[in-house]
Write a protein that holds these residues in place. Structure first.
Motif, PDB file in Angstrom:
ATOM      1  N   ASN A 175      55.955  31.933  47.981  1.00 20.25           N
ATOM      2  CA  ASN A 175      54.768  32.793  47.933  1.00 20.25           C
ATOM      3  C   ASN A 175      53.535  32.068  48.466  1.00 20.25           C
ATOM      4  O   ASN A 175      52.767  32.622  49.267  1.00 20.25           O
ATOM      5  N   SER A 227      53.823  31.729  51.954  1.00 17.24           N
ATOM      6  CA  SER A 227      53.627  33.026  52.587  1.00 17.24           C
ATOM      7  C   SER A 227      52.151  33.398  52.533  1.00 17.24           C
ATOM      8  O   SER A 227      51.579  33.884  53.525  1.00 17.24           O
ATOM      9  N   SER A 261      49.734  34.068  55.420  1.00 15.92           N
ATOM     10  CA  SER A 261      48.950  35.309  55.534  1.00 15.92           C
ATOM     11  C   SER A 261      47.473  35.005  55.715  1.00 15.92           C
ATOM     12  O   SER A 261      46.812  35.563  56.607  1.00 15.92           O
ATOM     13  N   ASN A 268      55.737  27.482  57.587  1.00 19.01           N
ATOM     14  CA  ASN A 268      57.013  28.147  57.884  1.00 19.01           C
ATOM     15  C   ASN A 268      58.167  27.233  57.552  1.00 19.01           C
ATOM     16  O   ASN A 268      59.172  27.661  56.985  1.00 19.01           O
ATOM     17  N   LEU A 326      58.529  27.165  53.941  1.00 15.39           N
ATOM     18  CA  LEU A 326      59.166  28.434  53.539  1.00 15.39           C
ATOM     19  C   LEU A 326      60.654  28.409  53.772  1.00 15.39           C
ATOM     20  O   LEU A 326      61.452  28.779  52.908  1.00 15.39           O
TER      21      LEU A 326
END
Lengths: 192, 667
Positions: free
Chosen positions: B418, B421, B425, B484, B487
């Motif tokens: 999260n 992410s 974002s 990334n 992630l």
């Protein structure tokens, strides 16, 4: 009630009397018949025999102790065979009885019992004189027999044979007569 | 003889004496009388003979000479003899010659047939014949008949004398015996009196005085001795009886107590109870029995026959034939106990339990107890269902635990995802792309006059702007790539976790051989996150142990549970050093995995129920963690044990698992 009792008593008496009469008559008849049926001399022969039982002879009268008793009949023999029959097979005190018809005078003394028949009435004294000292029982039917020296006399009284005994003469003959005989005697003479 | 049974000794003795005296006297008197009578008769005969002799002698001549008068006269001389009532002279030929009847004699006299000698005694008369002999010749016979009245008179006089003497003698004997018999009777009577007193008053202290030394004295002494013995015995008996009575009373009370207890027990029990003897006669039952079998009490009280009760029971049963045959079988084997379940037509289920009734070693009957187990059956069924449900739930709970761990781990990773992410974002959102777009729009507005634009002041700013923008975008690109990468790593971690979970979930219920260390490590991995987060130091003390044949899922469930518990235990303390030690060891055919913590520990009172279902000390705990773990350990053929020195002293849970025989190890 009393009448009734009296009637009964009367009836009872009558019956008893009747019965008595009946019994009496029967017995009386039998008595007569007895007497009639036995002949006189048969009875007398029995008596003769029976004398031997009531009379004791002295010992010299017998030869032996077994010597017979001799019954002698002097004179007419009215006994016939009666006497013989009576004494047949009899004995008295161990002695036989002999019947002997006396034919001779000398035989008188050999007898023990001497029956002197009525036929000898005439010479009675002579006979009695002969045997007076001897032990001989003299018997007879002759009247006045004892007065003349005899010992026993047959006599008839009320159809019965009775005896008359003279003891004095018996003593002379040395004979002992039993009192029993005397008791049946009609009369006894010569008592002491 | 009846007299001798009833009369007293005194009377008996008197009677015996009297009888003896009487008999003796009577015998003597009788002898004398008989002698006298005989003598008198002899003298009468002699007397009569003399008279006959005299008469015969005196009448011989009369007979010989047939002189009835003289004969009559001679015979009449018998008048002097009052005894002679009749006489008769017979001739030689046997014919009566003269008859003499005593005057005054009423009865008729019939001369008897002649006999020559001899005499005879008639009822009233003495008749005598004598021969009349003259000079050895039998010339006739004399018969004399004498009245026996004088004899009878004499007899009567004798009788009188005898009776008088007898009476006098008996009287004298009576008085003598009465005065003398005291010698014998008095001690006996005294004995009797004492006996009677003793019997009536039951006073055995009495004694009979002894007066003399004869047999009675011995008897009295013996009697006294007996009394003394009886007295002693009576006292002992009295004592024994008192004790006995006391004991009987006690026993009776006990008995009554136990009877009432029995009755109360019989009636208070929830079971229906029937007692029969060996022949099947009903000896006892309780109300419950009647109500269970719906037997009218009148019927049960009226009969002693179990037959009727059985008849009442049979229609209610689903299988009466088996019931009856079983009952018969049990009567045949009195020593056997039985347990049967009876199903009733109306769906009720009764348990029938029968036990022999014994007195000593003897079988006297059988006690049948019936229990309505319908409800229990139902409850058991429910319990069974519940149990399996619970087992299921527990398994699921175990699985959920694993799943929770997995999700937790996944969740942790997802946080990172999260964050990554969000950063991406944000980065993208805060991208300088709009500035570029604005540049582009400005450029498009000045497309016709580009050089002019560039020449313009504004246009002169484009280049530095682009340069800065490029620099910015490059940084952004670098940042995004980094995020990334993070992630991707995190997603890969999730993948790993899910794959592991899938691996465990898939192989549940299958036994296999595993290395213990691997199992422990797997379990630790599942709890890894928590451990790290809470700064618990984990110590490993692994020994080399043989592999185990287990359901891996179950073992993991247990280990995860234990490790989590240990973790929570140490977390709940204020201790600066929180440690959990995992120890692997072996003992005999078992491998032992111990999870040791220095946490809150376990209070002694909780040690017992720690494995019980529903027990928990943790707030919000469901309480079947350890319970299901223990069950699982048991299912695996091992044990789960706990050891703690008390609160705040830590705890040690040890899972023992059987060693596998197989050697091949699946990794």
């Amino acid at each position: 009630m009393s009448y009734c009792v009296g009637a009964q008593t009367y009836l009872l008496r009558t019956v008893i009397l009747f019965c008595a009469l009946l019994i009496f008559s029967i017995s009386a008849d039998r008595g007569k018949a007895d007497e009639a049926s036995v002949p006189e001399y048969q009875l007398k022969s029995v008596f003769l025999l029976n004398f031997a039982k009531y009379v004791d002879w002295p010992s010299e009268a017998f030869n032996t102790s077994e010597a017979p008793i001799v019954i002698g009949v002097l004179g007419e023999n009215k006994f016939g065979t009666n006497l013989e029959n009576t004494v047949k097979n009899k004995n008295v005190g161990g002695r036989k009885i002999i019947i002997r018809a006396i034919l001779q005078d000398s035989d008188w003394q050999t007898c023990h019992i001497l029956f002197i028949s009525a036929s000898e009435k005439k010479r009675l004294n002579e006979i009695l004189e002969q045997v007076r000292a001897s032990p001989v029982l003299t018997v007879s039917e002759i009247d006045q027999f004892t007065e003349q020296g005899g010992i026993i006399r047959f006599l008839k009284k009320e159809q019965k044979i009775r005896l008359e005994i003279d003891l004095q003469h018996a003593r002379k003959a040395k004979l002992q007569i039993s009192s029993k005989l005397l008791s049946v005697a009609d009369s006894v003479k010569g008592k002491q | 003889m009846q007299f001798f049974k009833k009369a007293s000794i005194r009377h008996k003795q008197t009677a015996i004496i009297m009888l003896t005296t009487g008999v003796a006297l009577l015998l003597v008197c009788a002898a004398f009388v008989v002698y006298e009578i005989l003598t008198f008769r002899k003298s009468m005969v002699a007397n009569l003979t003399t008279h006959a002799e005299i008469i015969g002698n005196n009448s011989s001549a009369a007979l010989d000479f047939n002189d009835k008068e003289v004969a009559q006269e001679t015979i009449s001389a018998l008048r002097a003899e009052p005894d002679i009532v009749a006489a008769c002279l017979y001739l030689k030929d046997g014919t009566p010659f003269v008859v003499y009847i005593r005057p005054g004699i009423q009865e008729a006299f019939e001369p008897p047939p002649v006999r020559w000698s001899g005499h005879y005694f008639g009822e009233q008369h003495l008749g005598l014949f004598r021969p009349i002999v003259q000079k050895g010749e039998t010339i006739g016979a004399v018969y004399l008949k004498a009245d026996l009245q004088s004899l009878y008179d004499r007899l009567f006089r004798y009788a009188l004398i005898v009776v008088t003497v007898l009476i006098l003698a008996l009287l004298v004997a009576y008085f003598i015996s009465a005065s003398l018999q005291g010698v014998i009777c008095e001690p006996i009577l005294e004995l009797v009196r004492t006996t009677r007193t003793v019997t009536q008053n039951e006073d055995y202290s009495l004694r009979v005085p002894r007066h003399n030394d004869d047999e009675l004295g011995v008897l009295i002494e013996g009697f006294n001795g007996m009394l003394a013995q009886i007295q002693a015995r009576d006292a002992a008996l009295q004592k024994a009886q008192t004790e006995l009575e006391k004991r009987v009373a006690e026993r009776t009370a006990e008995l009554a107590n136990s009877l009432s207890l029995l009755h109360a027990t019989l009636e208070s029990t929830a079971d229906g109870i029937l007692v029969t003897d060996c022949s099947g006669t009903v000896t006892n039952f309780n109300e419950k029995f009647l109500s269970m079998w719906q037997i009218p009490p009148e019927l049960a009280r009226a009969t002693q026959e179990d037959r009727l009760l059985i008849d009442a029971v049979l229609p209610q049963l689903k299988d009466p034939v088996v019931f009856v045959s079983r009952v018969q079988e049990l009567y045949g084997r009195p020593e056997e106990e039985s347990f049967d379940t009876l199903e009733l037509q109306d769906g009720k289920v009764f348990e029938r339990h029968s036990k022999p009734q014994k007195v000593g070693n003897k079988h006297v009957g059988r006690v049948w107890s019936f229990r309505n187990v319908t409800e229990r059956r139902r409850a058991e069924e429910e319990l069974k269902t519940m149990h399996s449900q619970l087992l299921n739930a527990s398994r699921q709970a175990g699985m959920a635990e694993v799943a929770t761990n997995v999700l937790h781990n996944v969740g942790n990773v997802l946080n990172s995802v999260n964050v990554s992410s969000a950063i991406i974002s944000n980065n993208i959102r805060s991208s300088k792309l709009p500035n570029l777009e604005r540049m582009l729009t400005l450029l498009q507005e000045h497309a016709d006059d580009l050089p002019g634009f560039f020449a313009n002041a504004k246009g002169k700013q484009v280049l530095p702007f682009l340069t800065a923008l490029t620099q910015h975008l490059a940084n952004e690109k670098e940042k995004l790539l980094l995020e990334n990468e993070s992630l991707r790593k995190n997603v890969e971690h999730i993948n790993e976790i899910v794959a592991m979970q899938q691996q465990y979930a898939r192989i549940s219920g299958v036994l296999d051989v595993f290395k213990v260390e691997d199992l422990v490590e797997d379990a630790l991995r599942m709890n890894n996150d928590g451990m790290e987060r809470q700064q618990v130091s984990l110590l490993r003390e692994y020994s080399d142990v043989p592999p185990v044949l287990v359901d891996k899922h179950k073992v993991l469930q247990i280990l995860v549970n234990l490790i989590r518990n240990a973790r929570q235990a140490v977390n709940s303390t204020e201790r600066p050093v929180k440690s959990v030690t995992i120890k692997i060891g072996s003992e005999g055919k078992f491998v032992q995995i111990s999870v040791i913590d220095n946490g809150v520990g376990i209070a002694a009172e909780n040690m017992v129920q720690i494995f019980a279902h529903g027990f928990t000390t943790r707030k919000g705990g469901h309480g079947f963690g350890l319970h299901s773990s223990a069950l699982a350990a048991k299912e695996l053929g091992g044990t789960l044990t706990v050891q703690s020195d008390g609160p705040e002293k830590g705890a040690s849970f040890t899972l023992s698992l059987p060693v596998s025989e197989q050697l091949s190890v699946q990794s």
